[in-house]
Design an enzyme around this catalytic site. Sequence first.
Site, short mmCIF file in Angstrom:
data_model
loop_
_atom_site.label_atom_id
_atom_site.label_comp_id
_atom_site.label_asym_id
_atom_site.label_seq_id
_atom_site.Cartn_x
_atom_site.Cartn_y
_atom_site.Cartn_z
CB CYS A 8 -25.47 48.64 -12.40
SG CYS A 8 -25.65 50.34 -11.83
CB CYS A 13 -25.29 54.28 -16.01
SG CYS A 13 -24.03 55.58 -16.10
NE ARG A 14 -24.35 49.01 -16.08
CZ ARG A 14 -23.40 48.12 -15.81
NH1 ARG A 14 -23.37 46.98 -16.48
NH2 ARG A 14 -22.51 48.37 -14.88
CB SER A 15 -29.06 49.76 -10.90
OG SER A 15 -28.18 50.64 -10.25
CG ASP A 124 -20.42 50.43 -17.56
OD1 ASP A 124 -21.04 51.50 -17.68
OD2 ASP A 124 -19.46 50.27 -16.79
P1 4NP Z 1 -23.37 51.89 -13.91
O1 4NP Z 1 -22.24 52.61 -14.80
O2 4NP Z 1 -22.70 50.71 -13.25
O3 4NP Z 1 -24.37 51.50 -14.92
O4 4NP Z 1 -23.83 52.93 -12.92
C1 4NP Z 1 -20.99 53.00 -14.30
C2 4NP Z 1 -20.87 54.19 -13.65
C3 4NP Z 1 -19.64 54.61 -13.19
C4 4NP Z 1 -18.53 53.82 -13.39
C5 4NP Z 1 -18.65 52.63 -14.04
C6 4NP Z 1 -19.89 52.20 -14.48
N1 4NP Z 1 -17.27 54.26 -12.93
O5 4NP Z 1 -16.27 53.56 -13.20
O6 4NP Z 1 -17.17 55.32 -12.30
#
Ligand code: 4NP
Length: 155
Positions: A8, A13-15, A124
């Site tokens: 991700c 979060c997602r991965s 996200d």
């Molecule tokens: P992920 O979510 O890609 O599912 O881990 C996010 C985590 C942090 C951020 C964006 C998406 N960020 O902008 O910090």
Amino acid sequence: MIKVLFVCLGNICRSPTADGVFRSIVESNGLSSSILVDSAGTAAYHVGNPPDPRSVAAAKKRGYDLSALRARQALEADFAEFDYILAMDSENLANLKALMPDEYSGHLGLFLDFAQGQELEVPDPYYGGDRGFEHVLDLVEAASEGLLNQIQRKL
Ligand code: 4NP
């Protein structure tokens, strides 16, 4: 050994959710010595950090333990290692395609291609409420079943 990498943006979060859920399904099917699971982010913002506490809590309620995971960035070298590199959304996929060596012969694609539902991307959840994290789990559980079925046919 079949090696699977979930990717991700932040790898918090997602991965990590996909990593924890798919790892759990692999273990409960007795396939831990045949399938290796890992996750990474296309961005480096959170390298070394544990998953978002909201992801950890939502996963824990369904019996998945994400607490040992730590964020890392996806690398070109991952293409030499992983048979499946599965992106959570089309932006992650575009970033991975830019990193992919021409000779990569594994499967680079969207994780939700392995689910039967209408949605193509795992949204996200970072800036939203708790429902977003539940939705991530729903999508990840569905796609994990489909992915395991496909890999089992190759083992
Ligand atoms: P992920 O979510 O890609 O599912 O881990 C996010 C985590 C942090 C951020 C964006 C998406 N960020 O902008 O910090």
